[in-house]
Design a protein around this motif. Structure first.
Motif, PDB file in Angstrom:
ATOM      1  N   ALA A 245      57.216 124.650 130.656  1.00 25.82           N
ATOM      2  CA  ALA A 245      58.505 124.233 130.089  1.00 25.82           C
ATOM      3  C   ALA A 245      58.162 124.234 128.533  1.00 25.82           C
ATOM      4  O   ALA A 245      58.811 124.921 127.682  1.00 25.82           O
ATOM      5  CB  ALA A 245      58.886 123.026 130.254  1.00 25.82           C
ATOM      6  N   SER A 246      56.954 123.818 127.898  1.00 28.36           N
ATOM      7  CA  SER A 246      56.709 123.713 126.558  1.00 28.36           C
ATOM      8  C   SER A 246      56.508 125.227 125.977  1.00 28.36           C
ATOM      9  O   SER A 246      56.716 125.282 124.966  1.00 28.36           O
ATOM     10  CB  SER A 246      55.622 122.880 126.487  1.00 28.36           C
ATOM     11  OG  SER A 246      55.890 121.489 126.833  1.00 28.36           O
ATOM     12  N   ASN A 259      59.057 118.689 120.285  1.00 27.68           N
ATOM     13  CA  ASN A 259      58.752 119.337 121.119  1.00 27.68           C
ATOM     14  C   ASN A 259      58.316 118.353 122.347  1.00 27.68           C
ATOM     15  O   ASN A 259      58.730 118.198 123.493  1.00 27.68           O
ATOM     16  CB  ASN A 259      58.079 120.637 121.077  1.00 27.68           C
ATOM     17  CG  ASN A 259      58.238 121.409 122.313  1.00 27.68           C
ATOM     18  OD1 ASN A 259      58.760 121.151 123.147  1.00 27.68           O
ATOM     19  ND2 ASN A 259      57.429 122.649 122.265  1.00 27.68           N
ATOM     20  N   THR A 260      57.528 117.459 121.982  1.00 32.94           N
ATOM     21  CA  THR A 260      56.587 116.652 122.677  1.00 32.94           C
ATOM     22  C   THR A 260      57.689 115.670 123.451  1.00 32.94           C
ATOM     23  O   THR A 260      58.011 115.115 124.565  1.00 32.94           O
ATOM     24  CB  THR A 260      55.406 115.895 122.141  1.00 32.94           C
ATOM     25  OG1 THR A 260      54.717 116.678 121.799  1.00 32.94           O
ATOM     26  CG2 THR A 260      54.988 114.804 122.907  1.00 32.94           C
ATOM     27  N   ALA A 288      50.256 120.988 125.361  1.00 29.35           N
ATOM     28  CA  ALA A 288      51.336 121.902 125.815  1.00 29.35           C
ATOM     29  C   ALA A 288      52.482 122.286 124.612  1.00 29.35           C
ATOM     30  O   ALA A 288      52.456 123.367 124.165  1.00 29.35           O
ATOM     31  CB  ALA A 288      52.030 121.933 127.123  1.00 29.35           C
ATOM     32  N   SER A 289      52.839 121.094 124.213  1.00 26.20           N
ATOM     33  CA  SER A 289      53.925 121.102 123.217  1.00 26.20           C
ATOM     34  C   SER A 289      53.373 121.717 121.793  1.00 26.20           C
ATOM     35  O   SER A 289      54.049 122.502 121.116  1.00 26.20           O
ATOM     36  CB  SER A 289      54.789 119.948 122.776  1.00 26.20           C
ATOM     37  OG  SER A 289      55.282 119.544 123.926  1.00 26.20           O
ATOM     38  N   LEU A 524      49.416 113.305 115.926  1.00 24.67           N
ATOM     39  CA  LEU A 524      50.810 112.764 116.205  1.00 24.67           C
ATOM     40  C   LEU A 524      51.482 112.964 117.347  1.00 24.67           C
ATOM     41  O   LEU A 524      52.255 112.410 118.053  1.00 24.67           O
ATOM     42  CB  LEU A 524      51.535 113.153 114.814  1.00 24.67           C
ATOM     43  CG  LEU A 524      51.272 112.695 113.492  1.00 24.67           C
ATOM     44  CD1 LEU A 524      52.069 113.193 112.407  1.00 24.67           C
ATOM     45  CD2 LEU A 524      51.199 111.047 113.525  1.00 24.67           C
ATOM     46  N   ALA A 525      51.481 114.321 117.888  1.00 24.95           N
ATOM     47  CA  ALA A 525      51.769 114.821 119.251  1.00 24.95           C
ATOM     48  C   ALA A 525      51.348 113.984 120.179  1.00 24.95           C
ATOM     49  O   ALA A 525      52.258 113.667 121.163  1.00 24.95           O
ATOM     50  CB  ALA A 525      51.752 116.327 119.294  1.00 24.95           C
TER      51      ALA A 525
END
Length: 656
Positions: A245-246, A259-260, A288-289, A524-525
């Motif tokens: 999905a990401s 995105n995350t 993944a994001s 950060l993600a």
């Protein structure tokens, strides 16, 4: 009750975004000034649509309208202190003044354009210096508000170096006065209105608006459903679906954190429910994001700037980046697979999954805008024309469903959101222009490049390693766009000087500037994903790095073996290059996760890691050694009895 739970979850997502994503800390209660924000936002988007169709203006004028309107919006939307955005109603008087002063000093370049061209040779007036000084200061403050302090600190350090660098024992220069520095940064094309803003005012804005239009069509939910339909029934289905999905979401977004949070609000609870630990669930989504920015056809904003720096059309960069992007997600996918096998987590029941055939038949039209952009770019059209066509197709596609159909108010809101989405990128590009302007003015770039080469002793692998560390360190505070601009100016030349192909050098720094979002201590993600999962942020960052560790090999591989970015390749060399990359990632990933086809012992992990690392540089001897080491562990483990493990029950899941 369900409605209240949904509202609480939404509030949690908003809080997480505001905590880890400075872009989300804008004022919610603008009062009467909401009309002004709407007018400026719609006007900015319409301006870009108009110039994209009828012709881009002269770069200084285009950039001035672009930056001036954006700065006005930033001061109206973003408070002086992040925590004030929820408490304030309306806009304070001082921010109103700053907004209109920012608009004036930028539009000064439009009104005085011809006169400023003449004064470039004969000297600037006192008024010019005042305007330039205000312009530089307002760019720094606007960037601090909507992007964050670290990039501003770097820009201020660059300014200080330009003013007083002549007193340094190393990397010294002749020194510059404030009047010379400010006018160079503001009125010449190597500073604030340099390549980053030039690209932002043409390509980037339109693709960000395209992403907004796609979001309005409901494609985000469609991508999630598609990913679960394709991978949900296999081993570790929810985690693999999060990766897929990401990858799909990454085609239309440019922010690792957004995105995350966007995908993770759905996938992370699903992974936890299936049996994954909170840290692993958050790390999977974050890693993944983060890769979304290297995923064609709509890559991160820095990819468009790369096209200007390298002189390579964006459509070609998109092709060069395709294999590394697929390999990145393959690396994360492998990490998820090995961990899932180790934990004995199977897939989801078929009854809980959407049907792939129905999704493709009933909602396949949602893919038309993306397919049209790919077709337009590959047919030789400019990115500007491709973005316009994609926006038009997305608008038409929205009418295929009653839920997504645009009303007049809805379309006006989309125009405003397009401008809002671009504000942090515009500010980052302008601030990065200050850094680049200083680097060009002082000659710092060539000095740093020479220093990196000297420190590495002209050894390529060491130069690559030092460049990677520099990219990751800069990525702790700089957004991807600014990170790429800086490293492309000061680090990429060091690689090119050692005969690395220019495209490979620029993709290398671009790649590691992005993965900084999941590399501790500032990731950060990963922190955003941990917020959703209620997990330990630092442990999440460590696991995210482990998951993506195999993917860390890819930039080294395409530097040593440019066939992976389709440079001077033949089908045979490409095949063996891909095979080496895949086997290398399997070795590294299984070593990191502690599982191959059985749980790995310490000595097996060492052998797998060495075997994977041996496949970085294409050479017959190292390749054979790498293949053999991985094969030895495979043979030994295949002779060992199956690990005793408890499988998560599932009625029709598949253990692959």
């Amino acid at each position: 009750m369900a409605k209240n739970a949904k509202q609480e979850n939404q509030l949690s997502v908003e809080e997480i975004l505001e905590k880890y994503d400075r872009e989300s800390t804008f004022r919610k209660n603008l009062g009467l000034w909401a009309w002004v924000v709407t007018f400026l936002g719609v006007s900015l988007t319409v301006f870009h649509m108009y110039t994209a169709w009828f012709g881009i203006l002269q770069s200084q004028i285009q950039g001035a309208v672009h930056l001036g309107t954006a700065l006005g919006l930033i001061f109206l939307l973003y408070p002086i202190k992040a925590g004030m955005h929820r408490k304030q109603t309306g806009v304070p008087w001082y921010d109103i003044i700053l907004a209109f002063v920012a608009i004036f000093v930028c539009y000064y370049n439009v009104f005085e354009f011809d006169a400023l061209l003449k004064r470039t040779s004969f000297g600037y007036t006192a008024m010019d210096i005042v305007v330039a000084s205000l312009g530089v200061l307002l760019v720094l403050e606007a960037t601090r508000r909507c992007v964050g302090l670290p990039i501003v600190v770097v820009a201020i350090a660059a300014i200080a170096y330009a003013l007083w660098g002549n007193k340094l024992p190393m990397f010294s220069h002749r020194g510059f006065s404030w009047s010379v520095l400010s006018s160079d940064l503001y009125f010449k094309t190597d500073g604030i209105f340099g390549i980053p803003i030039r690209v932002s005012s043409t390509f980037i804005f339109l693709f960000l608006f395209f992403g907004v239009m796609l979001t309005k069509t409901g494609i985000g939910k469609y991508f999630n459903d598609l990913a679960f339909a394709m991978t949900g029934r296999f081993t570790g289905g929810p985690a693999k679906a999060a990766v897929a999905a990401s990858a799909l979401q990454g085609m239309i977004t440019g922010s690792s954190v957004a995105n995350t949070v966007g995908s993770g609000s759905f996938t992370i609870p699903m992974m936890k429910k299936t049996g994954y630990k909170p840290e692993f669930a958050a790390a999977t989504e974050a890693s993944a994001s983060t890769g979304g920015q290297i995923m064609p056809p709509v890559m991160g904003a820095a990819a468009f700037i790369m096209a200007e720096y390298t002189g390579v059309p964006y459509s070609q960069i998109m092709i060069y980046a395709a294999i590394p992007a697929v390999l990145y997600f393959t690396g994360v996918f492998l990490g998820v697979h090995f961990e899932s096998k180790k934990q004995g987590i199977l897939g989801l029941p078929a009854s809980q999954l959407p049907r792939l055939k129905e999704l493709l038949i009933k909602q396949g039209y949602l893919l038309l805008p993306l397919l049209m952009i790919i077709y337009t770019l590959l047919s030789g059209k400019t990115p500007i024309r491709a973005a316009l066509i994609g926006i038009a197709v997305a608008f038409v596609v929205s009418f295929f469903s009653r839920e997504t159909r645009f009303t007049v108010r809805g379309f006006i809101d989309a125009l405003e959101q397009g401008a809002r989405a671009a504000l942090p990128v515009i500010a980052a590009c302008a601030c990065a222009g200050i850094i680049v302007g200083v680097v060009v003015l002082t000659g710092l770039g060539s000095k740093i490049a020479g220093g990196i080469i000297m420190l590495a002793g002209n050894v390529l692998i060491l130069t690559l390693f030092f460049t990677m560390i520099a990219c990751i360190i800069l990525g702790m505070g700089l957004p991807t766009t600014a990170n790429y601009v800086v490293t492309a100016t000061v680090a990429a030349p060091a690689l090119i000087a050692l005969d690395v192909p220019a495209m490979a050098a620029h993709l290398f720094v671009f790649y590691f500037g992005i993965v900084a979002d999941i590399t501790p201590p500032v990731c950060l993600a990963a922190y955003a994903g941990a917020g959703i999962a209620r997990a330990n942020p630092f442990k999440t960052g460590v696991i995210a790095t482990k998951l993506a560790l195999a993917a860390f090999l890819i930039p080294y591989m395409f530097v040593y073996n440019p066939v992976l970015i389709l440079v001077d390749y033949k089908p045979v060399t490409l095949f063996f290059g891909l095979l080496s990359a895949l086997i290398g990632m399997i070795g590294i990933s299984s070593s990191a996760m502690g599982y191959f086809i059985r749980r790995t012992q310490v000595w097996e992990r060492i052998i797998l890691f060495v075997g994977g690392a041996m496949l970085i540089e294409p050479h017959i001897i190292s390749d054979v050694i790498g293949y053999c080491l991985v094969a030895i562990v495979l043979f030994i483990q295949s002779r060992r009895p199956q690990d005793a493990k408890k499988l998560v029950p599932s009625d029709t899941s598949v253990n692959l």
